[in-house]
Scaffold this motif. Structure first.
Motif, PDB file in Angstrom:
ATOM      1  N   ASN A 299     -32.216  -1.544   1.903  1.00 56.57           N
ATOM      2  CA  ASN A 299     -30.949  -2.286   1.885  1.00 56.57           C
ATOM      3  C   ASN A 299     -29.942  -1.790   2.912  1.00 56.57           C
ATOM      4  N   GLN A 300     -30.416  -1.083   3.944  1.00 54.45           N
ATOM      5  CA  GLN A 300     -29.475  -0.517   4.921  1.00 54.45           C
ATOM      6  C   GLN A 300     -28.973  -1.588   5.894  1.00 54.45           C
ATOM      7  N   VAL A 301     -27.721  -1.404   6.302  1.00 51.00           N
ATOM      8  CA  VAL A 301     -27.237  -2.169   7.456  1.00 51.00           C
ATOM      9  C   VAL A 301     -27.665  -1.357   8.678  1.00 51.00           C
ATOM     10  N   ILE A 302     -28.570  -1.908   9.456  1.00 48.67           N
ATOM     11  CA  ILE A 302     -29.161  -1.157  10.565  1.00 48.67           C
ATOM     12  C   ILE A 302     -28.244  -1.194  11.783  1.00 48.67           C
ATOM     13  N   GLU A 303     -27.608  -2.328  11.990  1.00 48.52           N
ATOM     14  CA  GLU A 303     -26.719  -2.462  13.140  1.00 48.52           C
ATOM     15  C   GLU A 303     -25.739  -3.602  12.885  1.00 48.52           C
ATOM     16  N   HIS A 304     -24.480  -3.374  13.235  1.00 43.13           N
ATOM     17  CA  HIS A 304     -23.510  -4.466  13.153  1.00 43.13           C
ATOM     18  C   HIS A 304     -22.678  -4.430  14.419  1.00 43.13           C
ATOM     19  N   SER A 305     -22.781  -5.481  15.204  1.00 45.33           N
ATOM     20  CA  SER A 305     -22.042  -5.538  16.458  1.00 45.33           C
ATOM     21  C   SER A 305     -21.217  -6.824  16.503  1.00 45.33           C
ATOM     22  N   PRO A 306     -19.967  -6.751  16.028  1.00 45.39           N
ATOM     23  CA  PRO A 306     -19.142  -7.959  15.984  1.00 45.39           C
ATOM     24  C   PRO A 306     -18.975  -8.595  17.362  1.00 45.39           C
ATOM     25  N   GLY A 307     -18.881  -7.751  18.406  1.00 45.78           N
ATOM     26  CA  GLY A 307     -18.703  -8.272  19.755  1.00 45.78           C
ATOM     27  C   GLY A 307     -19.890  -9.095  20.223  1.00 45.78           C
ATOM     28  N   ASP A 308     -21.063  -8.852  19.629  1.00 47.47           N
ATOM     29  CA  ASP A 308     -22.254  -9.602  19.996  1.00 47.47           C
ATOM     30  C   ASP A 308     -22.622 -10.627  18.939  1.00 47.47           C
TER      31      ASP A 308
ATOM     32  N   LEU B  37     -25.870  -8.989  13.346  1.00 43.22           N
ATOM     33  CA  LEU B  37     -26.007  -8.048  12.244  1.00 43.22           C
ATOM     34  C   LEU B  37     -27.502  -7.860  11.976  1.00 43.22           C
ATOM     35  N   VAL B  38     -27.939  -6.593  11.901  1.00 42.97           N
ATOM     36  CA  VAL B  38     -29.337  -6.305  11.588  1.00 42.97           C
ATOM     37  C   VAL B  38     -29.349  -5.518  10.280  1.00 42.97           C
ATOM     38  N   ALA B  39     -30.152  -5.959   9.316  1.00 40.55           N
ATOM     39  CA  ALA B  39     -30.149  -5.275   8.028  1.00 40.55           C
ATOM     40  C   ALA B  39     -31.517  -5.341   7.379  1.00 40.55           C
ATOM     41  N   GLY B  40     -31.732  -4.438   6.399  1.00 41.91           N
ATOM     42  CA  GLY B  40     -32.958  -4.420   5.631  1.00 41.91           C
ATOM     43  C   GLY B  40     -33.032  -5.638   4.722  1.00 41.91           C
ATOM     44  N   ALA B  41     -34.257  -6.025   4.373  1.00 47.53           N
ATOM     45  CA  ALA B  41     -34.464  -7.241   3.591  1.00 47.53           C
ATOM     46  C   ALA B  41     -33.871  -7.141   2.188  1.00 47.53           C
ATOM     47  N   GLY B  42     -33.692  -5.912   1.697  1.00 47.63           N
ATOM     48  CA  GLY B  42     -33.197  -5.745   0.334  1.00 47.63           C
ATOM     49  C   GLY B  42     -31.682  -5.753   0.227  1.00 47.63           C
ATOM     50  N   ALA B  43     -30.989  -5.777   1.366  1.00 44.91           N
ATOM     51  CA  ALA B  43     -29.518  -5.834   1.334  1.00 44.91           C
ATOM     52  C   ALA B  43     -29.096  -7.178   0.732  1.00 44.91           C
ATOM     53  N   THR B  44     -28.054  -7.156  -0.102  1.00 46.12           N
ATOM     54  CA  THR B  44     -27.649  -8.430  -0.708  1.00 46.12           C
ATOM     55  C   THR B  44     -26.775  -9.223   0.260  1.00 46.12           C
TER      56      THR B  44
END
Lengths: 376, 486
Positions: free
Chosen positions: A52-61, A64-71
């Motif tokens: 469930n991790q947020v792997i990457e979040h780049s608002p400027g781009d 959002l990259v996240a694990g499949a278990g993230a809600t």
């Protein structure tokens, strides 16, 4: 039951199950468990909640990259920190119940805002999946534009876990609109014109309760000043139209023993609404209709006091007589007894190829057996 | 009898004589697409006019194990339609009928040879258009757009071709005719349309396409903004996006690209600018007005010089002319050039452009930059003179290094031009063997004998057939040394 904490661990668990010829089902938020046939009891249930991790979040781009278990709810909160939002086209009731990113993609869920925005299949920029034998593979990427290789992200979107297990995904985000405005128009006749009108609606939904009249709700979004002006223009254009707040049923599915998903050409939406009213009269079962005037509807069949099997069969047969070029109708949700008694899927264009794809990706039929379309 | 002769004998009785091209000189005219460095004369050319003719030709190819390649207008920039020397080239540009336009249903049904812009021109009177607009839209075909999942300047807001296709008729690699999707927006099952779009002709041949049409916007505003440098222009783009504006297009050109465009089409861009942005806004008039003011304010924050707002379609055309003719225009300032198509996360634009300058300097070549700034899709044009000893190699080195740079930033080797034969060798830099093998599992479902546009996209073909645990004997491709088992 296994709860992997990493992609590598997931791969190892799946690889072991493959060696033991054990079937696998995946559990995310459990919000789509009642959809599709119940499938067979799996030899292994994987709880994806550990990824469930947020792997990457780049608002400027806008990525959002996240694990499949993230809600979805948690990821929405992350996106909001950049004044952005995730999955504009998503059912609120599933989000409220803890739907996960992987589940949302695997089930290709739909919501109202599909007119001004790209639909879910278009915002999944890339996926990492674990295949039936445990192989870890990625497709796509994390940039908003990319045509290198086959777009397997789209193949996984709506595959119901039958081709691979989604471990993580990259999504394109959208700027969060300043505000939204809603206008209700009696009947369903205005819906088609509203879609193509210059107020550029974000959503046009039609809702019809059993035995009732249909009503159309147009939603516009954007800058305050513009939303005010555009809602006013809708009110002035259509007789009986009035401003309203977001309806309580907005982005929520029909609640009935059986739900049919019907998709039609937008040109046929008025006929569909009329046909449902006629069918209701003819067969004497309540039928609820709700969905986007772009041509994606949920039809709720029956009530709690009656067996909906025959009514479901009649509705499916009637709708399918329109021809699959114009309309597709499949059972989305039904009691276990109904699945075996009706032709839940009908003719699916390209089904032979789908079967071959399934056989290539999962030759032993280990992934979510019986959960996919047409029993794949 | 050779295999090609067997195919010809099989199909000849069923085709009109003008459909069959055997003359070598005539076949030679099809030896390349828009990427002229890769040339192969096809063994046989068939100009088809119907789905049935495509199916007949492909079935014969399947029967005699002959590769086939589909070709539209031949404007592709990655060698996707480069013919196969022992194969059949199936020319689709002779299937150019718009079969139906239905504004109420917001869709059109077209044959694959229909020219992109012609569809929009036909749909315009009804208030609609076909949104994907590659720079080559006046000549490229919709079938080619589907094969390459073409983007164009406006895909930032409207998505790629894949977002505008709801159904196709597919001739599979076995020569069977399959209908996929239709007029409705959603069909149940695996998203076959999603994988067919952008599969570069390797999963069969599409012979009919149902497309979504898009409503012509109430208002369109096109701005041309001059900046001192690409850095300043890049920062302005970031600010516009973070203001929550989703322009229909944001394009950037640097000084060298502007110089080329001036020489070619006299587009009269701002004098002495280090970079220009072309920003197009569309939608309800009130939104466009509000957004224009924001864009101008943000541009001025970054030292914008001249700001030009097109007052009518003629001025709009002039602004776009410079941008859309940029590739060809480079021919005015350089005898030869290589176009690249890498993608980076947009926020890394500044550092990446600086690195491209360094690469150009180290390789001793000039690089002109034209790109879709909104989505980070770069088109560095590496300029060189092929007649000078060693220049071609230097240009290729610079090109390769630019792609590596895009990958090191977490980007892609291609945003819209496709992999084709040109970039297949770069695929292993972007994807692992497992990733590539997984893509080829899909190929095996559609084209187990590797006959549909073979040698494109993937550096090495995968063996299809029995899963490894139930394998029996050596695959013929393996025995011939053409493929290896993964």
């Amino acid at each position: 039951m296994a709860r992997p904490e990493s992609v590598e661990e997931l791969s190892e668990i799946v690889g072991r199950a493959h060696r033991e010829s054990r079937t696998i089902a995946v559990y995310g938020g459990g919000t789509a468990l009642d959809d599709h046939p119940p499938g067979h009891t799996p030899g292994l249930l994987i709880d994806i909640g550990g990824l469930n991790q947020v792997i990457e979040h780049s608002p400027g781009d806008l990525v959002l990259v996240a694990g499949a278990g993230a809600t979805i709810a948690d990821l929405n909160a992350v996106a909001e920190t950049g004044d952005q939002e995730l999955l504009p086209d998503f059912p609120a009731d599933r989000t409220d119940s803890g739907s996960t990113l992987g589940g949302a993609i695997a089930t290709r869920s739909v919501g109202p805002r599909r007119i001004g925005r790209l639909p879910l299949r278009e915002v999944v920029l890339g996926v990492t999946v674990v295949l039936a034998d445990g192989t870890i593979a990625k497709a796509g990427g994390k940039v908003v534009k990319n045509v290198a290789g086959y777009d397997l992200s789209k193949l996984m979107t709506g595959s119901w876990g039958t081709l691979g297990i989604i471990a993580s995904a990259a999504l394109r985000l959208y700027p969060k609109p300043q505000t939204q405005g809603y206008v209700e128009i009696p009947g369903a006749e205005a819906a088609l014109e509203a879609i193509g009108s210059q107020v550029a609606p974000a959503a046009v939904e039609i809702d019809r309760s059993p035995g009732g009249q249909a009503s159309t709700v147009v939603m516009v979004e954007g800058l305050e000043e513009s939303v005010t002006s555009r809602t006013e223009s809708i009110v002035n254009t259509y007789p009986g139209a009035q401003r309203c707040v977001e309806p309580s049923w907005w982005a929520r599915r029909a609640q009935a023993p059986v739900t049919i998903r019907a998709s039609v050409s937008p040109a046929l939406v008025p006929q569909l609404v009329g046909e449902i009213a006629r069918l209701e009269d003819t067969i004497g079962y309540p039928i609820q209709l709700r969905g986007s005037a772009m041509g994606v509807f949920d039809l709720g069949i029956g009530d709690l006091d009656s067996d909906p099997t025959i009514a479901t069969r009649v509705v499916l047969e009637h709708l399918r007589s329109w021809g699959q070029k114009q309309l597709s109708a499949t059972v989305l949700c039904a009691p276990a007894s109904v699945w075996g008694e009706v032709d839940a899927w009908g003719e699916i264009p390209g089904f032979g190829l789908m079967r071959t794809v399934k056989d290539q990706f999962d030759p032993d039929g280990l992934l979510s057996p019986g959960r996919g379309i047409g029993g794949l | 009898m050779s295999r090609i002769e067997s195919v010809l004998t099989r199909i000849e009785p069923h085709l009109p004589p003008q459909a069959i091209v055997t003359d070598e000189n005539e076949r030679k005219t099809y030896e390349c697409d828009g990427l002229a460095v890769h040339r192969t004369v096809p063994a046989l050319v068939i100009r088809v006019t119907s789905t049935a003719e495509v199916a007949l030709t492909v079935a014969a190819c399947h029967e005699f194990d002959v590769p086939f390649v589909a070709r539209g207008s031949g404007t592709g920039l990655s060698g996707g339609a480069q013919p196969h020397a022992e194969g059949v080239l199936i020319v689709m540009s002779t299937m150019r009928d718009i079969l139906d336009i239905d504004p109420i249903a917001q869709r059109a049904i077209v044959q694959p040879g229909v020219i992109n812009l012609n569809l929009s021109n036909e749909a315009n009177p009804g208030g609609y258009y076909f949104a994907p607009d590659p720079s080559s839209q006046s000549v490229c075909s919709i079938g080619g757009n589907v094969a390459e999942n073409s983007g164009g300047a406006h895909c930032l807001k409207y998505g790629f071709t894949t977002n505008h296709v709801t159904g196709v008729t597919l001739v599979t690699a076995h020569g069977e005719i399959v209908e996929i999707g239709g007029d409705a927006p959603e069909y149940p099952g695996y998203d076959l349309l999603g994988v067919l779009c952008g599969s570069e002709g390797t999963l069969g041949i599409v012979t009919e396409v149902t497309v979504r049409l898009t409503r012509l916007p109430e208002a369109v505003e096109t701005l041309l903004i001059g900046f001192e440098s690409t850095d300043a222009a890049g920062e302005a783009v970031s600010d516009i996006i973070s203001a929550g504006i989703m322009p229909a297009a944001i394009e950037m050109m640097d000084a060298l690209a502007i110089e080329a465009a001036e020489k070619a089409v006299a587009c009269n861009y701002p004098e002495g600018a280090g970079a220009v942005l072309v920003v197009e806004l569309d939608g309800p008039a009130i939104d466009v007005d509000l957004e224009r003011e924001t864009v101008i304010a943000r541009a001025k924050d970054h030292g914008a010089g001249e700001i030009r707002v097109a007052v009518d379609n003629v001025e709009r055309g002039l602004i776009w002319k410079g941008r859309k003719s940029a590739f060809a225009a480079v021919g005015r300032i350089s005898p030869d050039y290589i176009v690249q198509d890498g993608v980076i996360p947009r926020s890394r634009l500044g550092p990446v452009l600086a690195s491209i300058s360094t690469i150009a300097e180290e390789c001793g070549v000039r690089v002109a930059n034209v790109f879709h700034a909104g989505d980070g899709n770069l088109h560095p044009l590496v300029l060189f003179d092929g007649s000078v000893e060693g220049q071609t190699e230097l240009a290729e080195t610079a090109s390769g290094r630019i792609l590596d740079l895009c990958l090191s930033e977490g980007g892609s080797i291609t945003g819209e031009h496709g992999v084709g034969s040109d970039k297949a060798k770069f695929m292993p830099r972007m994807f692992t063997n497992d990733d590539l093998d997984t893509m080829q599992i899909l190929r095996c479902a559609f084209d187990p004998n590797n006959l549909s546009n073979p040698g494109k996209v993937f550096p090495t073909p995968r063996l299809c057939g029995e899963p490894p645990r139930r394998t029996s004997g050596e695959h013929p491709l393996q025995a011939a040394g053409k493929a290896e088992l993964f």
